[in-house]
Design an enzyme around this catalytic site. Structure first.
Site, short mmCIF file in Angstrom:
data_model
loop_
_atom_site.label_atom_id
_atom_site.label_comp_id
_atom_site.label_asym_id
_atom_site.label_seq_id
_atom_site.Cartn_x
_atom_site.Cartn_y
_atom_site.Cartn_z
N GLU A 172 0.84 -1.20 0.00
CA GLU A 172 0.00 0.00 0.00
C GLU A 172 0.87 1.25 0.00
O GLU A 172 1.98 1.25 0.56
CB GLU A 172 -0.91 -0.02 1.23
CG GLU A 172 -2.03 1.00 1.17
CD GLU A 172 -2.98 0.86 2.35
OE1 GLU A 172 -4.07 1.45 2.27
OE2 GLU A 172 -2.64 0.17 3.33
N PHE A 173 0.37 2.29 -0.63
CA PHE A 173 1.05 3.58 -0.74
C PHE A 173 2.38 3.47 -1.51
O PHE A 173 3.26 4.31 -1.36
CB PHE A 173 1.31 4.21 0.65
CG PHE A 173 0.07 4.29 1.50
CD1 PHE A 173 -1.05 5.00 1.08
CD2 PHE A 173 0.01 3.64 2.72
CE1 PHE A 173 -2.20 5.06 1.86
CE2 PHE A 173 -1.12 3.69 3.50
CZ PHE A 173 -2.23 4.41 3.07
N ARG A 174 2.51 2.43 -2.31
CA ARG A 174 3.70 2.19 -3.12
C ARG A 174 4.96 2.03 -2.28
O ARG A 174 6.08 2.33 -2.70
CB ARG A 174 3.87 3.28 -4.19
CG ARG A 174 2.61 3.42 -5.07
CD ARG A 174 2.85 4.11 -6.36
NE ARG A 174 3.75 3.39 -7.26
CZ ARG A 174 3.43 2.31 -7.98
NH1 ARG A 174 2.22 1.78 -7.89
NH2 ARG A 174 4.30 1.76 -8.78
N LEU A 175 4.78 1.51 -1.07
CA LEU A 175 5.92 1.24 -0.17
C LEU A 175 6.37 -0.21 -0.38
O LEU A 175 6.40 -1.02 0.53
CB LEU A 175 5.52 1.50 1.29
CG LEU A 175 5.00 2.91 1.57
CD1 LEU A 175 4.58 3.03 3.03
CD2 LEU A 175 6.05 3.95 1.23
#
Length: 195
Positions: A172-175
């Site tokens: 999620e959130f490109r993490l």
């Protein structure tokens, strides 16, 4: 040679992709470079993997075969967006032709229609119209009627021997989490990359 850790990780992810209902979990994007430096990519199917590398099959007279003959460094990428938060696995390295015996062994396991297609297709060459191809299929169906279809001399396998492997785990959130394994002579190192 691929390490047991890399192989086990990849096979586990591939099994997850197969269990997810993915229609083509063995589909991998193969990127090649031609003699002029132009990059090409297309989807091919993984047919085997072991410590020696990844195996796939194609027409030796195809555009991709010509590109691999001109430049034997290639890359493949699997993308399984339906498992977890999405997973990519990238392999980079050198490719070489499989032995005739390995190609023969795989060819006899193919469905008869695919065997006929290997004879009928002049892969990557210009086709004047669809009927021409259908006529070629009919010709080879008749030629091999009542007997086993032999492997065409212009069709066979390739083995990609990776020297770099990346496991990319979406988050999620490109993490995302990225783990790279790189071969150095006879040993491999592992490191994390920023997403």
């Amino acid at each position: 040679m691929l390490t047991p850790e890399i192989l086990d990780t990849f096979r586990g992810l591939l099994n997850e992709a197969k269990a997810s209902g993915d229609r083509e979990p063995t589909a991998m994007n193969l990127a090649t470079v031609d003699a002029t430096g132009r990059v090409h990519s297309r989807i091919v199917l993984l047919k085997q993997i072991d410590e020696n590398g990844l195996g796939f099959f194609t027409n030796y007279e195809s555009a991709k075969a010509g590109e691999m003959a001109a430049h034997d460094q290639v890359a493949v990428c699997f993308h399984w967006k339906q498992i977890r938060e999405g997973i990519q696995v990238r392999f980079e390295g050198r490719v070489s032709k499989a032995s005739a015996a390995e190609s023969d062994a795989y060819f006899v396991r193919r469905q008869r229609g695919s065997q006929i297609g290997a004879w009928a297709s002049k892969q990557s060459q210009e086709l004047p119209d669809r009927q021409t191809f259908e006529d070629r299929v009919a010709h080879f169906e008749k030629e091999f009627e009542g007997r086993d279809v032999p492997r065409p001399p212009h069709w066979g396998g390739y083995l990609l021997k990776p020297d770099r492997v990346e496991f990319w785990y979406g988050a999620e959130f490109r993490l995302h989490e990225r783990i790279v394994h790189a071969e150095h002579g006879t040993s491999w190192t592992s490191r994390l990359l920023y997403p």
